[in-house]
Design an enzyme around this catalytic site. Sequence first.
Site, PDB file in Angstrom:
ATOM      1  N   TRP A   1       0.845  -1.204   0.000  1.00 27.19           N
ATOM      2  CA  TRP A   1       0.000   0.000   0.000  1.00 27.19           C
ATOM      3  C   TRP A   1       0.875   1.247   0.000  1.00 27.19           C
ATOM      4  O   TRP A   1       0.598   2.215  -0.716  1.00 27.19           O
ATOM      5  CB  TRP A   1      -0.954   0.013   1.190  1.00 27.19           C
ATOM      6  CG  TRP A   1      -1.970  -1.086   1.149  1.00 27.19           C
ATOM      7  CD1 TRP A   1      -2.188  -2.047   2.096  1.00 27.19           C
ATOM      8  CD2 TRP A   1      -2.920  -1.356   0.093  1.00 27.19           C
ATOM      9  NE1 TRP A   1      -3.200  -2.887   1.700  1.00 27.19           N
ATOM     10  CE2 TRP A   1      -3.662  -2.491   0.483  1.00 27.19           C
ATOM     11  CE3 TRP A   1      -3.194  -0.751  -1.141  1.00 27.19           C
ATOM     12  CZ2 TRP A   1      -4.682  -3.036  -0.319  1.00 27.19           C
ATOM     13  CZ3 TRP A   1      -4.202  -1.287  -1.935  1.00 27.19           C
ATOM     14  CH2 TRP A   1      -4.926  -2.410  -1.521  1.00 27.19           C
TER      15      TRP A   1
ATOM     16  N   ASP B   1      -1.593   6.956   6.435  1.00 22.03           N
ATOM     17  CA  ASP B   1      -2.621   6.019   5.994  1.00 22.03           C
ATOM     18  C   ASP B   1      -2.928   5.112   7.187  1.00 22.03           C
ATOM     19  O   ASP B   1      -2.109   4.276   7.556  1.00 22.03           O
ATOM     20  CB  ASP B   1      -2.101   5.213   4.799  1.00 22.03           C
ATOM     21  CG  ASP B   1      -3.105   4.170   4.297  1.00 22.03           C
ATOM     22  OD1 ASP B   1      -4.166   4.009   4.928  1.00 22.03           O
ATOM     23  OD2 ASP B   1      -2.815   3.522   3.272  1.00 22.03           O
TER      24      ASP B   1
ATOM     25  N   LYS C   1     -12.209  -1.623   7.131  1.00 22.62           N
ATOM     26  CA  LYS C   1     -11.422  -2.448   8.046  1.00 22.62           C
ATOM     27  C   LYS C   1     -11.822  -2.198   9.502  1.00 22.62           C
ATOM     28  O   LYS C   1     -12.154  -3.131  10.198  1.00 22.62           O
ATOM     29  CB  LYS C   1      -9.936  -2.204   7.818  1.00 22.62           C
ATOM     30  CG  LYS C   1      -9.465  -2.937   6.554  1.00 22.62           C
ATOM     31  CD  LYS C   1      -8.487  -2.199   5.713  1.00 22.62           C
ATOM     32  CE  LYS C   1      -8.341  -2.904   4.364  1.00 22.62           C
ATOM     33  NZ  LYS C   1      -7.502  -2.152   3.436  1.00 22.62           N
TER      34      LYS C   1
HETATM   35  C1  LIG Z   1      -6.961  -1.715   2.365  1.00 22.48           C
HETATM   36  C2  LIG Z   1      -5.941  -0.661   2.386  1.00 22.48           C
HETATM   37  C3  LIG Z   1      -5.852   0.308   1.371  1.00 22.48           C
HETATM   38  C4  LIG Z   1      -6.728   0.293   0.154  1.00 22.48           C
HETATM   39  O1  LIG Z   1      -7.987   0.643   0.444  1.00 22.48           O
HETATM   40  P1  LIG Z   1      -9.171   0.717  -0.644  1.00 22.48           P
HETATM   41  O2  LIG Z   1     -10.252   1.323   0.186  1.00 22.48           O
HETATM   42  O3  LIG Z   1      -9.464  -0.677  -1.098  1.00 22.48           O
HETATM   43  O4  LIG Z   1      -8.728   1.601  -1.747  1.00 22.48           O
HETATM   44  C5  LIG Z   1      -4.903   1.301   1.521  1.00 22.48           C
HETATM   45  N1  LIG Z   1      -4.075   1.335   2.580  1.00 22.48           N
HETATM   46  C6  LIG Z   1      -4.121   0.404   3.553  1.00 22.48           C
HETATM   47  C7  LIG Z   1      -3.183   0.482   4.699  1.00 22.48           C
HETATM   48  C8  LIG Z   1      -5.055  -0.620   3.483  1.00 22.48           C
HETATM   49  O5  LIG Z   1      -5.109  -1.541   4.452  1.00 22.48           O
END
Ligand SMILES: *Cc1c(COP(=O)(O)O)cnc(C)c1O
Length: 359
Positions: free
Chosen positions: A101, A171, A195
């Site tokens: 990511w 993030d 999540k």
């Molecule tokens: C799942 C995830 C993403 C991507 O998220 P989407 O909503 O599917 O675009 C980005 N960063 C992290 C840390 C993630 O766990």
Amino acid sequence: MNRVYNFSAGPSMLPLPVLEQAQKELVCYGDTGMSVMEMSHRSKAFDDIIKQAEADIRDLMNIPDNYKVLFLQGGGNTQFAMVPLNLYKKGKADYVQTGQWAKKAAQEAKKWGDVHIVASSEDKVYSYIPKLDKSMFDPEADYFHITYNNTIYGTRYTKIPDTGNVPLVGDLSSCIMSEVIDVTKFGLIYAGAQKNIGPAGVTVVIIREDLLGNAKPECPTMLDYKIHADKDSLFNTPPCYAIYVAGLVFKWLKQMGGVAEMQKVNEEKAGILYDFLDNSSLFKGTVVPEDRSLMNVPFVTGDDDLNAKFIKEATAAGLVNLKGHRTVGGMRASIYNAMPVEGVKTLVEFMKKFETENK
Ligand SMILES: *Cc1c(COP(=O)(O)O)cnc(C)c1O
């Protein structure tokens, strides 16, 4: 059909009381005579829902008044573009590459400027967080980006890097509200909901006000934070139902005692699993102990056939979605806020039994 323990990395488990509340209100919300799904985003009822959700997340995360909270769409991946499109001034940024990511975020930012990879843990399949030292940082960078919890590899920062005057962007898609963090250390935090917040479809952005209003001229209207901030996330139709469910999750978190209490539960859950892995003769964790995630716990047996057998038998026992990410193999147990302690204990009991049977 009974509910299972769902160890999916995302979309993931939601708290049962939240689902039950949503079920109760599915057809008629309050005295509106309609579902939240059918409601105008300009209605009084929805305005109350979004305002309450914002008030609750501010409360839970102790977000200061000089930060805006935005409910957007497009997931974490859209933030990979929105961050550079809004924060570049000179057109350079620092990124720490701690996983896929993080790498994707950096690659997207390269489309509009110079990205400097401060450090990377790719050399050891991202099994650790690189040691960061201020001398590695560019004091002239427009921002500094980290992936606070690395969902795929199961690592997390235990210390927030001090970037001085350079805004820190985090993030927090897979760890938001799982542990207490100091929002004031960040210029911007983003997290896709699926999540740890609620259903897919809404993305939470927490942005310091001085970072608004610098979007590049070519930045699409929908990707300009200021447009959304000025309209309190109601510039266009927001993901109303996802915001409503996220609001229910915030209420549930408050009932659980808030983020500090949740952190204790998460430490207990992760502790149970890591203790077992450290003492197992069959299973082992893949991450260096000091950087282990509280949310995503990858582990292996060292034998692909045995891994496959484990996943199959676990699924049959109601412990589902334990397969590791396709790029790493093995297993991964995602144990977000909604996973009860009982679920982790059940998993560990199952692993013990499997170990005995397969020695
Ligand atoms: C799942 C995830 C993403 C991507 O998220 P989407 O909503 O599917 O675009 C980005 N960063 C992290 C840390 C993630 O766990």
